[in-house]
Each structure stands twice: as C-alpha cells, then as structure tokens.
Design a protein around this motif. Structure first.
Motif, PDB file in Angstrom:
ATOM      1  N   LYS A  27       0.835  -1.206   0.000  1.00  0.00           N
ATOM      2  CA  LYS A  27       0.000   0.000   0.000  1.00  0.00           C
ATOM      3  C   LYS A  27       0.869   1.256   0.000  1.00  0.00           C
ATOM      4  O   LYS A  27       0.510   2.264  -0.622  1.00  0.00           O
ATOM      5  N   THR A  43      -2.341  -2.316  -9.616  1.00  0.00           N
ATOM      6  CA  THR A  43      -1.810  -3.087  -8.489  1.00  0.00           C
ATOM      7  C   THR A  43      -1.028  -4.304  -8.997  1.00  0.00           C
ATOM      8  O   THR A  43      -1.212  -4.740 -10.140  1.00  0.00           O
ATOM      9  N   TYR A  83      -7.375  -2.071  -1.041  1.00  0.00           N
ATOM     10  CA  TYR A  83      -6.689  -0.824  -1.410  1.00  0.00           C
ATOM     11  C   TYR A  83      -7.490  -0.075  -2.477  1.00  0.00           C
ATOM     12  O   TYR A  83      -7.704   1.141  -2.377  1.00  0.00           O
TER      13      TYR A  83
END
Ligand code: RRO
Length: 312
Positions: A27, A43, A83
């Motif tokens: 993160k 990601t 996230y």
C-alpha cells in the motif's frame, strides 16, 4: 499540451502509469504512485492467496533493461481489492486498475466473482501472460485456453476489464488472438508483458544472473521496445476500435512513449524504468513527451494516436 486520455468512460489526466509488478506490491508503494505525476496506477497481479514468489536473486538490472523471475509474489486479492476500494473513495477522478493473475481456471473465476460482487468501480486487468511460475504455461500462448478462460469469465463478469498479453512474433498469432479477443466485451488490451524466458550470464562468474528456473526470466526495458511497438500496432490494426490499447515495453524517454501512442496506445505503462528510477520517472517522461508533441505541433494525444506512417 494536454496528456489527457480515456478508456471507454474512464478519464485520465496523463497517459503514463506503472506496469503491473513494478512498485505496486505494498500500500505504501501504491500510495507513492498515486502521489506521482502518473495518470493512474495498477496493483501487483494478485492471486487468491498471498504468495511469497520465487527465491532471490529474482530481479537483475541489465545494460539495456532487466530480467525478472519474481514468481507472482503478492499480498493476495483481498489486500489489493481493499486498497482499490479505499483509493476510489479518495480519488474519484482517478480510475484505478486492479490486476489479477491466477494459477488455475477455478481460481481465476473465483477471483472474478469476488470482484464482480464487490463495489469496485475501476478497471480489471486479467494477466494472461505471467512467464515465471514454474510449471504454469503462459495462458496467452495457448489460444484454445484463452478462448476458454474468456468465455467462462464473460459468462458472468460485467465490470470493465481487459487483458495483459505476452509478446507475439508471428502475424498469424496476431490474427488468431485478435479473432478471439474481438468476441468479448473487453475495454482494453495491454501489450506487452515481459519477453518470457530470456537468460543473462554474469561474465565474471559464468553464472546465470538470477536464481529461479535455472536463470530464465522475463526481459523488460529497451530490449522490448520494437516488440512492444509491433504488438500494439498489430492489435490496433485488428481489434474492434472499441477495444483500446495500452502500450507497455521499452519506455525510457518521452519519445518511446510517443512511438507507442503513434502505434495506437491510449495509455503507456512503465516497468523497468520505474523500477530503476522510481516514481520521479513520471515527471521526466511527462516533460519529455510534452516536448516531443510541441516540436511536432500537437496539443493533444488524439492529434497523433494511431497515426503511424508507413512507406508506400
Ligand atoms: O511476478 C512475476 O514474476 C511476473 C509476472 Br506475474 C508477470 O506478469 N510478468 C513478469 O515479468 N513477472
């Protein structure tokens, strides 16, 4: 000069973003990308469960790029989905990409169901091209398998999605893959993942540079540029124009990005350079791309996207 671009209804202030896998594992790393000049971020490819990946050393810098055999280390889908859900609340104007890679059809479909049932409102990148998990062939090189995966996926999946492909080297492969991809409601196709299973040797020790798979690993950086350009161009010529292209491979300066856009890319991802220079790379690339556009008299990405000229 305006570097604004779009994929379907998704709008981005800048064409640049990270390539999945690079500086997007934690993160904290994702937050750094979010604060950079990149237009958005993706990601690390997630599997259902957390994975530690292959033994180190598993990445090496090369003269003209990089070699990696990370082996899909990641924190697991829940971590990245969590996230992405927080990110979309904090940044409603910056659509995020969630990358998913799987080790089996069942896992792939299970992850897709989790995302489908979530409040995620960004774009999903299905990675069909991880070259580094021992014993797992790259899905994108098996055309029947790709057809099967996408058929099962789009039997229920309705969120905006695309695929990350391996590099192809024969025009018949582009014809075959495009014919498959055109059957599905894809928003984008991302070409290319690393050049799978290269090998680099340390001349001092006559030893392979990385440990996994006897030294075989995906090659990125400048080595990949002409292959990336050809893949973006070949798909731009074959895909339904509703399917946008993301160009990835060999970007080390603004001109490289300009070239990928000329070949048809709507977004440009940066892997090896981002690994080596960090998120400040986006500041330099943005400045350099603007400078090329100004020299050419262009004010917007749409002024030259796909406008590659060829000799007649
Ligand atoms: O984690 C990796 O080894 C990796 C993946 Br999933 C990928 O898609 N591409 C790559 O170069 N490395």
């Amino acid at each position: 000069t305006d570097l604004h671009t779009s994929i379907d209804e998704f709008q981005f202030d800048n064409v640049f973003m990270n390539a999945s896998g690079v500086r997007c594992y934690t993160k904290d790393e994702l937050d750094e990308l979010a604060e950079s000049d990149a237009g958005t971020l993706v990601t690390k490819s997630a599997t259902q469960a957390k994975r530690l990946g292959n033994p180190s050393p598993r990445y090496a810098r090369l003269e003209l790029g990089s070699i990696n055999s990370m082996g899909l280390p990641n924190e697991g889908l829940e971590y990245y989905l969590d996230y992405a859900l927080s990110f979309q609340k904090a940044h409603p104007d910056k659509p995020i990409f969630l990358s998913v890679a799987s080790l089996s059809m069942e896992e792939n479909l299970a992850m897709a169901h989790t995302i489908e049932d979530s409040d995620f409102n960004g774009l999903v990148e299905f990675n069909l091209s991880c070259p580094n998990v021992p014993g797992k062939p790259q899905t994108g090189y098996d055309f029947d398998r790709t057809q099967e995966v996408l058929t099962n996926l789009f039997s229920f999946f309705t969120k905006p999605a695309g695929v990350k492909l391996p590099p192809y080297f024969d025009l018949a492969q582009f014809d075959q893959m495009a014919a498959i991809l055109n059957q599905f409601p894809l928003k984008f196709v991302n070409s290319i993942n690393s050049l799978g299973n290269g090998l680099m040797i340390d001349p001092e020790t006559d030893t392979a540079l990385i440990k996994p798979k006897g030294g075989f690993g995906g090659i990125g950086g400048a080595y990949a540029k002409p292959i990336a350009l050809a893949n973006v161009r070949a798909f731009a010529q074959r895909l339904d124009p509703k399917i946008r292209l993301i160009g990835t491979g060999g970007v080390t300066n603004g001109r490289d990005a300009y070239d990928l856009i000329l070949a048809g890319a709507s977004l440009v991802q940066v892997g090896t350079l981002l690994q080596e220079e960090g998120p400040a790379a986006f500041t330099r690339l943005t400045r350099e791309l603007r400078a090329v556009m100004q020299t050419k008299g262009y004010n917007a990405i749409s002024d030259f996207k796909g406008q590659l000229k060829v000799l007649s």
